[in-house]
Write a protein that holds these residues in place. Structure first.
Motif, PDB file in Angstrom:
ATOM      1  N   SER A  20     104.026  53.729   7.407  1.00 34.65           N
ATOM      2  CA  SER A  20     103.509  52.422   6.986  1.00 34.65           C
ATOM      3  C   SER A  20     104.421  51.755   5.960  1.00 34.65           C
ATOM      4  N   GLN A  21     104.567  50.459   6.109  1.00 36.58           N
ATOM      5  CA  GLN A  21     105.407  49.665   5.228  1.00 36.58           C
ATOM      6  C   GLN A  21     104.543  48.606   4.529  1.00 36.58           C
ATOM      7  N   PRO A  22     104.969  48.152   3.356  1.00 38.29           N
ATOM      8  CA  PRO A  22     104.213  47.078   2.692  1.00 38.29           C
ATOM      9  C   PRO A  22     104.024  45.855   3.588  1.00 38.29           C
ATOM     10  N   SER A  23     104.978  45.616   4.480  1.00 44.35           N
ATOM     11  CA  SER A  23     104.862  44.467   5.395  1.00 44.35           C
ATOM     12  C   SER A  23     103.754  44.656   6.438  1.00 44.35           C
ATOM     13  N   ASP A  24     103.213  45.872   6.544  1.00 48.30           N
ATOM     14  CA  ASP A  24     102.077  46.115   7.444  1.00 48.30           C
ATOM     15  C   ASP A  24     100.756  45.707   6.800  1.00 48.30           C
ATOM     16  N   SER A  25     100.788  45.365   5.527  1.00 48.82           N
ATOM     17  CA  SER A  25      99.566  44.943   4.824  1.00 48.82           C
ATOM     18  C   SER A  25      99.039  43.663   5.458  1.00 48.82           C
ATOM     19  N   ALA A  26      97.852  43.757   6.038  1.00 50.48           N
ATOM     20  CA  ALA A  26      97.272  42.656   6.801  1.00 50.48           C
ATOM     21  C   ALA A  26      95.858  43.073   7.195  1.00 50.48           C
ATOM     22  N   THR A  27      95.155  42.175   7.852  1.00 50.97           N
ATOM     23  CA  THR A  27      93.874  42.523   8.465  1.00 50.97           C
ATOM     24  C   THR A  27      94.101  42.780   9.944  1.00 50.97           C
ATOM     25  N   TYR A  28      93.550  43.880  10.430  1.00 53.13           N
ATOM     26  CA  TYR A  28      93.728  44.270  11.830  1.00 53.13           C
ATOM     27  C   TYR A  28      92.412  44.080  12.575  1.00 53.13           C
ATOM     28  N   LEU A  29      92.494  43.283  13.631  1.00 50.16           N
ATOM     29  CA  LEU A  29      91.315  42.952  14.428  1.00 50.16           C
ATOM     30  C   LEU A  29      91.334  43.732  15.738  1.00 50.16           C
ATOM     31  N   CYS A  30      90.216  44.334  16.057  1.00 49.37           N
ATOM     32  CA  CYS A  30      90.021  44.985  17.345  1.00 49.37           C
ATOM     33  C   CYS A  30      89.307  43.987  18.258  1.00 49.37           C
ATOM     34  N   ALA A  31      89.711  43.912  19.517  1.00 49.54           N
ATOM     35  CA  ALA A  31      89.064  42.999  20.460  1.00 49.54           C
ATOM     36  C   ALA A  31      88.829  43.721  21.776  1.00 49.54           C
ATOM     37  N   VAL A  32      87.732  43.397  22.409  1.00 46.89           N
ATOM     38  CA  VAL A  32      87.294  44.076  23.633  1.00 46.89           C
ATOM     39  C   VAL A  32      86.931  43.022  24.675  1.00 46.89           C
ATOM     40  N   ILE A  33      87.359  43.233  25.908  1.00 44.42           N
ATOM     41  CA  ILE A  33      86.928  42.348  26.989  1.00 44.42           C
ATOM     42  C   ILE A  33      85.405  42.389  27.048  1.00 44.42           C
ATOM     43  N   SER A  34      84.807  41.225  27.115  1.00 42.57           N
ATOM     44  CA  SER A  34      83.346  41.185  27.187  1.00 42.57           C
ATOM     45  C   SER A  34      82.909  40.368  28.397  1.00 42.57           C
ATOM     46  N   ALA A  35      82.413  39.192  28.166  1.00 39.72           N
ATOM     47  CA  ALA A  35      81.773  38.470  29.263  1.00 39.72           C
ATOM     48  C   ALA A  35      82.765  37.967  30.301  1.00 39.72           C
ATOM     49  N   TYR A  36      82.317  37.990  31.522  1.00 39.05           N
ATOM     50  CA  TYR A  36      83.087  37.416  32.616  1.00 39.05           C
ATOM     51  C   TYR A  36      82.846  35.910  32.633  1.00 39.05           C
ATOM     52  N   SER A  37      83.937  35.159  32.727  1.00 43.04           N
ATOM     53  CA  SER A  37      83.835  33.710  32.603  1.00 43.04           C
ATOM     54  C   SER A  37      83.963  32.993  33.925  1.00 43.04           C
ATOM     55  N   GLY A  38      84.167  33.717  34.964  1.00 40.58           N
ATOM     56  CA  GLY A  38      84.359  33.069  36.253  1.00 40.58           C
ATOM     57  C   GLY A  38      85.827  32.964  36.621  1.00 40.58           C
ATOM     58  N   ALA A  39      86.120  32.948  37.884  1.00 44.55           N
ATOM     59  CA  ALA A  39      87.477  32.769  38.406  1.00 44.55           C
ATOM     60  C   ALA A  39      88.434  33.830  37.854  1.00 44.55           C
ATOM     61  N   GLY A  40      87.956  35.038  37.639  1.00 44.83           N
ATOM     62  CA  GLY A  40      88.817  36.127  37.177  1.00 44.83           C
ATOM     63  C   GLY A  40      89.147  36.107  35.701  1.00 44.83           C
ATOM     64  N   SER A  41      88.451  35.322  34.939  1.00 40.15           N
ATOM     65  CA  SER A  41      88.746  35.194  33.510  1.00 40.15           C
ATOM     66  C   SER A  41      87.660  35.852  32.662  1.00 40.15           C
TER      67      SER A  41
END
Lengths: 113, 115
Positions: free
Chosen positions: B79-100
């Motif tokens: 780890s480096q000081p430049s890694d200091s940040a907020t890390y967001l986890c994201a997960v595929i959720s709802a299907y929006s239609g047309a493969g999205s």
């Protein structure tokens, strides 16, 4: 590289004004999204579009509308700005053929006074 | 309501150490998972995506996925000081239609790397 641009980095508007936020992507992505981000609340989806002229409501659409007349451009409209719409607004785009990875623009910090 | 949970932190690690960031999700059918890094005042930047159980390495970053436990993690080596940040986890959720699909984001873990 994916490039998503937003029309303004900072914006100050008065209560009751109509506000337009514009987002443009250059990667021919089908999907475009508008989020707002507030401390402690995380990213919240306002509206999204998966095709030209198509739009769907996200989790917090009240007080907002959107327009997508061209594939590369997605606009967020605040019909009558209110102080509780002061926030960071983030636009993102994704392609259904590349894993639905979303790429974000630099954001617009909107202050409504 | 599909949920993505992360420890808000702050997580403090000394420079050169391994930072371990964790995320759990509620939707058993989720298939795609993403890690974003967000510096203060900036927009989220995609750093890793993972779709299969196991580990995926990219430079100093390793994403780990365990679908049975509904758990995804991000390891940052050296780890480096430049890694200091907020890390967001994201997960595929709802299907929006047309493969999205939509993503559901966690609220993020703030990482601080101490020199």
């Amino acid at each position: 590289d994916v490039k998503v641009t937003q029309s303004s980095r900072y914006l100050v508007k008065r209560t009751g004004e109509k506000v337009f936020l514009e987002c443009v992507q250059d990667m021919d992505h089908e999907n475009m999204f508008w989020y707002r981000q507030d401390p402690g609340l995380g990213l919240r989806l306002i509206y999204f579009s998966y095709d030209v002229k198509m739009k769907e409501k996200g989790d917090i659409p009240e007080g907002y509308s959107v327009s997508r007349e061209k594939k590369e451009r997605f606009s967020l409209i605040l019909e009558s700005a209110s102080t509780n719409q002061t926030s960071m607004y983030l636009c993102a785009s994704s392609s259904r053929t590349s894993g639905n990875e979303q790429y974000f623009g630099p954001g617009t910090r909107l202050t409504v006074t | 309501q599909k949920e993505v949970e992360q420890n808000s932190g702050p997580l403090s690690v000394p420079e050169g150490a391994i930072a371990s960031l964790n995320c759990t999700y509620s939707d058993r059918v989720s298939q795609s998972f993403f890690w974003y890094r967000q510096y203060s005042g900036k927009s989220p930047e995609l750093i890793m995506s993972i779709y299969s159980n196991g580990d995926k390495e990219d430079g100093r970053f390793t994403a780990q996925l365990n679908k049975a436990s509904q758990y995804v993690s991000l390891l940052i080596r050296d780890s480096q000081p430049s890694d200091s940040a907020t890390y967001l986890c994201a997960v595929i959720s709802a299907y929006s239609g047309a493969g999205s699909y939509q993503l559901t984001f966690g609220k993020g873990t703030k990482l601080s790397v101490i020199p």
